[in-house]
Every structure is written in C-alpha cells, then in structure tokens.
Design a protein around this motif. Structure first.
Motif, PDB file in Angstrom:
ATOM      1  N   UNK A  71      39.962  17.802  31.481  1.00  0.00           N
ATOM      2  CA  UNK A  71      41.201  18.186  32.139  1.00  0.00           C
ATOM      3  C   UNK A  71      42.339  17.321  31.604  1.00  0.00           C
ATOM      4  N   UNK A  72      43.535  17.881  31.579  1.00  0.00           N
ATOM      5  CA  UNK A  72      44.712  17.124  31.126  1.00  0.00           C
ATOM      6  C   UNK A  72      45.195  16.150  32.190  1.00  0.00           C
ATOM      7  N   UNK A  73      44.697  16.294  33.413  1.00  0.00           N
ATOM      8  CA  UNK A  73      45.126  15.445  34.524  1.00  0.00           C
ATOM      9  C   UNK A  73      43.905  14.766  35.141  1.00  0.00           C
ATOM     10  N   UNK A  74      43.968  13.459  35.292  1.00  0.00           N
ATOM     11  CA  UNK A  74      42.853  12.727  35.874  1.00  0.00           C
ATOM     12  C   UNK A  74      41.695  12.588  34.900  1.00  0.00           C
ATOM     13  N   UNK A  75      40.662  11.918  35.329  1.00  0.00           N
ATOM     14  CA  UNK A  75      39.497  11.658  34.477  1.00  0.00           C
ATOM     15  C   UNK A  75      38.383  12.647  34.811  1.00  0.00           C
ATOM     16  N   UNK A  76      38.680  13.925  34.593  1.00  0.00           N
ATOM     17  CA  UNK A  76      37.768  15.000  34.975  1.00  0.00           C
ATOM     18  C   UNK A  76      37.251  15.723  33.738  1.00  0.00           C
ATOM     19  N   UNK A  77      35.954  15.956  33.716  1.00  0.00           N
ATOM     20  CA  UNK A  77      35.295  16.713  32.658  1.00  0.00           C
ATOM     21  C   UNK A  77      34.525  17.855  33.294  1.00  0.00           C
ATOM     22  N   UNK A  78      34.669  19.057  32.747  1.00  0.00           N
ATOM     23  CA  UNK A  78      33.871  20.209  33.198  1.00  0.00           C
ATOM     24  C   UNK A  78      32.771  20.472  32.183  1.00  0.00           C
ATOM     25  N   UNK A  79      31.624  20.939  32.668  1.00  0.00           N
ATOM     26  CA  UNK A  79      30.526  21.308  31.777  1.00  0.00           C
ATOM     27  C   UNK A  79      29.924  22.630  32.228  1.00  0.00           C
ATOM     28  N   UNK A  80      29.434  23.389  31.241  1.00  0.00           N
ATOM     29  CA  UNK A  80      28.769  24.664  31.523  1.00  0.00           C
ATOM     30  C   UNK A  80      27.356  24.610  30.971  1.00  0.00           C
ATOM     31  N   UNK A  81      26.475  25.445  31.543  1.00  0.00           N
ATOM     32  CA  UNK A  81      25.068  25.353  31.163  1.00  0.00           C
ATOM     33  C   UNK A  81      24.370  26.703  31.301  1.00  0.00           C
ATOM     34  N   UNK A  82      23.248  26.783  30.614  1.00  0.00           N
ATOM     35  CA  UNK A  82      22.390  27.951  30.763  1.00  0.00           C
ATOM     36  C   UNK A  82      21.733  28.015  32.143  1.00  0.00           C
ATOM     37  N   UNK A  83      21.870  26.950  32.934  1.00  0.00           N
ATOM     38  CA  UNK A  83      21.341  26.976  34.306  1.00  0.00           C
ATOM     39  C   UNK A  83      22.256  27.718  35.270  1.00  0.00           C
ATOM     40  N   UNK A  84      23.320  28.376  34.733  1.00  0.00           N
ATOM     41  CA  UNK A  84      24.267  29.210  35.483  1.00  0.00           C
ATOM     42  C   UNK A  84      25.323  28.403  36.233  1.00  0.00           C
ATOM     43  N   UNK A  85      25.346  27.101  36.039  1.00  0.00           N
ATOM     44  CA  UNK A  85      26.258  26.236  36.795  1.00  0.00           C
ATOM     45  C   UNK A  85      27.449  25.776  35.955  1.00  0.00           C
ATOM     46  N   UNK A  86      28.540  25.518  36.681  1.00  0.00           N
ATOM     47  CA  UNK A  86      29.688  24.780  36.154  1.00  0.00           C
ATOM     48  C   UNK A  86      29.829  23.535  37.011  1.00  0.00           C
ATOM     49  N   UNK A  87      29.867  22.366  36.360  1.00  0.00           N
ATOM     50  CA  UNK A  87      29.950  21.094  37.080  1.00  0.00           C
ATOM     51  C   UNK A  87      31.216  20.367  36.672  1.00  0.00           C
ATOM     52  N   UNK A  88      31.890  19.762  37.652  1.00  0.00           N
ATOM     53  CA  UNK A  88      33.011  18.870  37.395  1.00  0.00           C
ATOM     54  C   UNK A  88      32.542  17.437  37.593  1.00  0.00           C
ATOM     55  N   UNK A  89      32.892  16.570  36.626  1.00  0.00           N
ATOM     56  CA  UNK A  89      32.466  15.180  36.631  1.00  0.00           C
ATOM     57  C   UNK A  89      33.678  14.246  36.652  1.00  0.00           C
ATOM     58  N   UNK A  90      33.537  13.118  37.359  1.00  0.00           N
ATOM     59  CA  UNK A  90      34.428  11.982  37.150  1.00  0.00           C
ATOM     60  C   UNK A  90      33.826  11.212  35.973  1.00  0.00           C
TER      61      UNK A  90
END
Length: 322
Positions: free
Chosen positions: A73-92
């Motif tokens: 993300x351009x704001x904050x220390x956030x990373x998104x990830x996608x997976x074959x497990x059907x999930x989208x996760x947001x990480x600090x």
C-alpha cells in the motif's frame, strides 16, 4: 559483473543474489523503493532490504497454499497477498503480524493490487471474477460494511488486475484472451473489452510517466494509450524462438520494457521504435539457472527471480554507447 543489452543504451550489473525460497513466483517493491517482497509456493513471503540484500523477516502462517502475488500500500506499512488458498491477507509487514483476511473468491486468487491512494484493494481469481474492496488507508483493515464490487464478465480465469494511476479505471486480463476496462464513474461496470489478444493475458502494467499501459498476452507484449474512453494499440512485439515471456516491467524511462523468460534470459524492448525484443550480448553475469518468473523495478535497481528460488538485484546503468 555487468552485461550490455543489445542497442547499447543500458547495462545491468548484479549487486545482490538473494536466496530464501525454493522458488519465487512474484516480487514487489514498496513505494519508497527500499523493501522488496518475494512470494513463493512455500506459502511464505520474504522481505529484503534492497540496498544491502539483507533479509528483514518472513511473513508466514497466513496462507495454506502457494502465494501468487503481493502488493504494498502507498499509505502505512501494509502489504496485501493473494494465494491459491482463495484468501487475500493484509499484513503489517514491519511487524510481521496479520492485519485482516478475506475469503470471498470460490477459487484460487491469482493477483492483488492497491489503488495509488491506498483506499481500494483489488483481487483477480480463477473463478472468472475480480473484486474491489474498500480499505482504511494505512490501517490494514477492510471498511466495515463497505460494499464489495464483483467484476463479472470474463469467461475464463482472471490473471491480473491493475488500477490506473488516478484510480478512475481498473483493467483486468484473462485466460479468455481479453482485457476488460471497468470505470469508477460507471459504478465499476465494464465499459470496453479489448481483444481478442494473441493468448491468455498474463500481465498488465502502467507506464511510470505516461497515460500508457502494456499487456503481456501469450508471448506478445502490446503498448496501449489511453485517451479519455479510447484505448489504442501503439506498438507490439513478439519474442522470438522457443522461449516464453513470463513477466514484464517498464524501465523508469517509460519507454523501454524488460521481459523475463523461461529460458533464463532477460530481454528488452524499445516500445516506441522497435517491433522485436533484444537480449543480452553477454550472459556471463546472469546467475539464473531456472525459468525467470517475475521481475520489477525499484528506481535504478531491477529485480528478477526464478523457479529455483534465486532473486537477483541488478543496478541499471545508462550507457554512453550510441
């Protein structure tokens, strides 16, 4: 050690070799161009300092299958990830903690990306749809009760999605060999379909300097211009031989595009003047021994990564050779 790319305009010099995965499927760089994220079939994300090549930390315990993409993300220390497990996760990503998780797709999630303002997250899936989510900028949280837009229209897996720099448009690329254009002012409805292209659309990238984007479909790269609601082909080039292009990235000049391939080569295309790709005259500095699957730029650094787990950080040098 460096290698000159045909045409003599640029040279590449390896500065770091990063090892930490059994393979690298995707890489991304943070907006400050200081941190690199590499994603793997091992279900982990490694974070690296680009300047030193030092591994900062590993994000794990979130996904249960291979990680197909990630985005900062351009704001904050956030990373998104996608997976074959059907999930989208947001990480600090600076603490390694998970912020939030969504599982709305019915099949593998193949790509995710943020809008430039950090307010929207998009995901593309094998279930033939893409989705848009409202995000609290910098918080790593989905807006409670925020409407999720489902983009429906492709007839096969949606491999990629990208926002235009002003977030007015989202582009999706699919195995159905088309690109669909979705406009915010039309409540994210599809306003144009671009195709049929030479093959499945594997990647869409925006130029860093112009209202231009490039697509990779099959083994052909195409540059498009955007003028209001018109989308026109400016140039295209196929790779020669038996190699397969796996990913593309604009050089910061916005004119040249780098393409990485299955035969361990890195190739370059002058998208303004040329109709063919060129590769290195000298491959002695290329330490890749497997298919190169992903690439990206961090300012004057170029990153390439392959299916053996090797990620190389290169310095891009503009040559004085005419």
């Amino acid at each position: 050690m460096s290698s000159r790319i045909n045409g003599g305009k640029y040279e590449l010099r390896v500065v770091h070799c990063l090892q930490g995965h059994k393979d690298v499927l995707y890489c991304a760089v943070d907006p400050k161009e200081e941190t690199l994220a590499t994603c793997s079939a091992d279900g982990k994300i490694n974070l690296w300092t680009i300047a030193t090549g030092q591994k900062l930390r590993t994000l794990s315990g979130g996904h249960t299958d291979e990680i197909t993409s990630c985005a900062f993300s351009s704001i904050g220390n956030i990373l998104a990830s996608s997976s074959r497990d059907k999930k989208v996760i947001l990480w600090h990503y600076k603490t390694g903690k998970r912020a939030s998780r969504l599982e709305l797709h019915s099949d593998a999630v193949l790509h995710c990306t943020f809008s430039k303002d950090g307010k929207l997250l998009a995901s593309a899936s094998r279930d033939r749809t893409a989705r848009l989510y409202k995000i609290k900028p910098g918080a790593g949280e989905f807006v409670p009760g925020g409407e999720v837009k489902q983009l429906v229209g492709h007839t096969a897996a949606v491999n990629c999605i990208q926002f235009s720099p002003d977030a007015a448009v989202a582009l999706t690329g699919s195995d159905d060999m088309t690109i669909r254009v979705w406009r915010q002012e039309s409540d994210w409805s599809c306003v144009t379909t671009l195709g049929t292209l030479p093959g499945p659309v594997k990647s869409i990238i925006f130029s860093p300097v112009d209202p231009v984007f490039a697509s990779l479909a099959g083994n052909s790269a195409t540059v498009w211009t955007m003028h209001g609601t018109s989308y026109n082909v400016e140039n295209s080039a196929d790779i020669r031989g038996s190699k397969q292009l796996k990913a593309i990235s604009f050089i910061p000049d916005g004119r040249h595009i780098v393409g990485v391939a299955s035969d361990t080569t890195i190739n370059i295309w002058d998208s303004v003047e040329d109709h063919v790709w060129s590769s290195w005259k000298d491959t002695s500095s290329n330490q890749h021994t497997g298919a190169i699957l992903t690439c990206c730029f961090a300012g004057r650094n170029f990153i390439s990564a392959d299916d053996t787990g090797c990620a190389l950080v290169w310095e891009l040098i503009e040559s004085n050779t005419k």
